[in-house]
Scaffold this active site. Structure first.
Site, PDB file in Angstrom:
ATOM      1  CG  ASP A 141      -2.042  -0.466   0.996  1.00  0.00           C
ATOM      2  OD1 ASP A 141      -2.651  -0.328  -0.339  1.00  0.00           O
ATOM      3  OD2 ASP A 141      -3.000  -0.543   2.110  1.00  0.00           O
TER       4      ASP A 141
ATOM      5  CE  LYS B 289      -4.922  -2.314  -1.034  1.00  0.00           C
ATOM      6  NZ  LYS B 289      -5.355  -0.948  -0.365  1.00  0.00           N
TER       7      LYS B 289
ATOM      8  CD  GLU C 270     -12.054  -1.774   2.990  1.00  0.00           C
ATOM      9  OE1 GLU C 270     -10.948  -1.545   2.398  1.00  0.00           O
ATOM     10  OE2 GLU C 270     -12.193  -1.763   4.102  1.00  0.00           O
TER      11      GLU C 270
END
Ligand code: KIV
Length: 270
Positions: free
Chosen positions: A88, A118, A187
């Site tokens: 991330d 990400k 998500e």
């Protein structure tokens, strides 16, 4: 007899074949020992900035730094031989402008030897994703609930319940794909929205609190192991390691108090 897990090595180039060819198995790891276990079973291992809360006791992912991500990324790299490693990009390292994002993504890639980074968002990070991809940095997108944008607990809400946010998140997903993302984390959205996103993009979708129709699923590993205080509804807890850990610690303390540890087996003799 135990279940045999056959794992084929995945690459950024062949991950697209996983579209409509479920399941893409993804989990988070922050340490070498955990990565060594997951590497046997996962297609993708994500060093998520959720490590701020899970490991460092932070209230959100918003205080996580580039240095923290690199340190844990390196630890996870040491435990991986087969899975794709994604790290991330923490808040503040990529949103302002593509140039800054490129500098920080290169640093993450170089130091952790990860396969991809990400970033959270769609339309807002279109230019950033495009710039990273044009510079040979594979990018995993992330839409729906964006933890880096959450400032207070009540912001942790399922997304896509109203028309406006439903359509916005579809636009964000298409934008991430157009910019060149090779896959997309979806998500905490209503199932209909996740299914619509899955049909609207040609890259694999990885659900977390989304839909069983997503091409893959991801969870924070500590959540499924039962280490988290109050995991979200979408988590399936497979055990309660928090409780188990406490039982072991209590036994250790009891042994010390009763002078049962260390005993002759735990001490060296000449
Ligand atoms: O930070 C993280 O662990 C994540 C996953 C939950 C997708 O972004």
């Amino acid at each position: 007899m135990g279940i045999k897990f056959m794992k084929k090595k995945l690459t950024i180039n062949n991950i697209k074949k996983k579209k409509f060819n479920k399941p893409l198995v993804c989990l988070t790891a922050y340490t070498t020992p955990m990565a060594q276990i997951l590497d046997k079973y996962c297609d993708v291992i994500l060093v998520g900035d959720s490590l701020g809360m899970v490991l460092h006791g932070m209230k959100s992912t918003r205080d996580v730094t580039l240095e923290m991500m690199i340190m844990h990324g390196k630890a996870v790299r040491r435990g991986i031989e087969n899975s794709l490693l994604v790290v991330d990009m923490p808040i503040g390292t990529y949103e302002k402008n593509p140039k800054m994002a490129l500098r920080n993504a290169r640093k993450i890639m170089k130091e952790t030897l990860c396969d991809a980074v990400k970033v959270e968002g769609g339309i807002k990070v279109y230019e950033t994703i495009k710039c990273l991809v044009n510079n040979n940095i594979p990018v995993m997108g992330h839409v729906g609930l964006l933890p880096q944008s959450v400032k207070k607990k009540s912001d942790y809400r399922v997304k896509g319940k109203d028309h406006l946010s439903f359509n916005q998140i579809i636009k964000d997903s298409i934008s991430a794909e157009k910019a060149g993302a090779f896959s997309l984390v979806v998500e905490c959205v209503i199932k209909d929205l996740a299914d619509k996103i899955n049909q609207s993009v040609n890259i694999p979708t990885i659900g977390i609190g989304a839909s069983n129709k997503c091409d893959g699923q991801i969870l924070v590993t500590e959540d499924l192991l039962g280490y988290s205080e109050k995991p979200p509804k979408f988590v399936k807890m497979y055990d309660n390691f928090k409780q188990r850990t406490e039982i072991c610690i209590k036994k250790f303390v009891k042994d010390l108090k009763n002078n049962n540890f260390p005993n002759f087996k735990n001490m060296y003799q000449i």
